[in-house]
Design an enzyme around this catalytic site. Structure first.
Site, short mmCIF file in Angstrom:
data_model
loop_
_atom_site.label_atom_id
_atom_site.label_comp_id
_atom_site.label_asym_id
_atom_site.label_seq_id
_atom_site.Cartn_x
_atom_site.Cartn_y
_atom_site.Cartn_z
CG HIS A 71 39.09 30.80 30.99
ND1 HIS A 71 38.39 31.54 29.91
CD2 HIS A 71 39.20 30.85 32.33
CE1 HIS A 71 39.17 33.09 30.80
NE2 HIS A 71 39.49 32.27 32.10
CB SER A 72 34.98 33.28 31.96
OG SER A 72 34.47 34.10 31.81
CE1 TYR A 73 27.68 31.11 28.25
CE2 TYR A 73 30.08 31.01 26.71
CZ TYR A 73 27.83 30.54 27.27
OH TYR A 73 26.95 30.35 26.42
#
Length: 126
Positions: A71-73
């Protein structure tokens, strides 16, 4: 429940840059309830290399093929760690998916007008 069939993969969850592994708690519980072997990586978020190393340490303990989820980074982390032979697939959930040699900073450098951009700040203590 996953049913009578044996679950053939493990799932490894990788968090984003401004949170920790506890953010996956509800997803972890749902997947475990469905019979999956699930691990959550606790990245140190000190560098991409350190986060990839932490992820690979978790991968080394897996006995089944792994679906690596970021998720995300965490998407940048799974992109790098995804070349491990135990990884059967990558799942990006609202995550960065950089190409080879591309960084998260490069991906957010020129956003579309009005697009939200996370605050990626340089470390203050080295």
């Amino acid at each position: 429940m996953a049913g009578a069939a044996e679950v053939l993969v493990s799932i490894v969850l990788v968090h984003g840059g401004f949170v920790d592994g506890s953010g996956w708690d509800q997803v972890y519980k749902m997947l475990k309830k469905d019979g999956y072997s699930v691990s959550v990586v606790q990245n140190p978020t000190s560098s991409l290399a350190d986060d990839v190393a932490a992820t690979k340490r978790v991968l080394s303990g897996e006995t089944k093929p792994v679906i690596l989820v970021g998720h995300s980074y965490g998407g940048a982390v799974i992109t790098e760690a995804g070349n491990d032979p135990k990884v059967a697939g990558l799942v990006y959930i609202a995550a960065f998916a950089p190409d080879k040699g591309e960084s998260v900073a490069a991906l957010i450098k020129n956003p579309a007008p009005g697009a939200p951009v996370p605050p990626i700040l340089p470390p203050q203590d080295g």
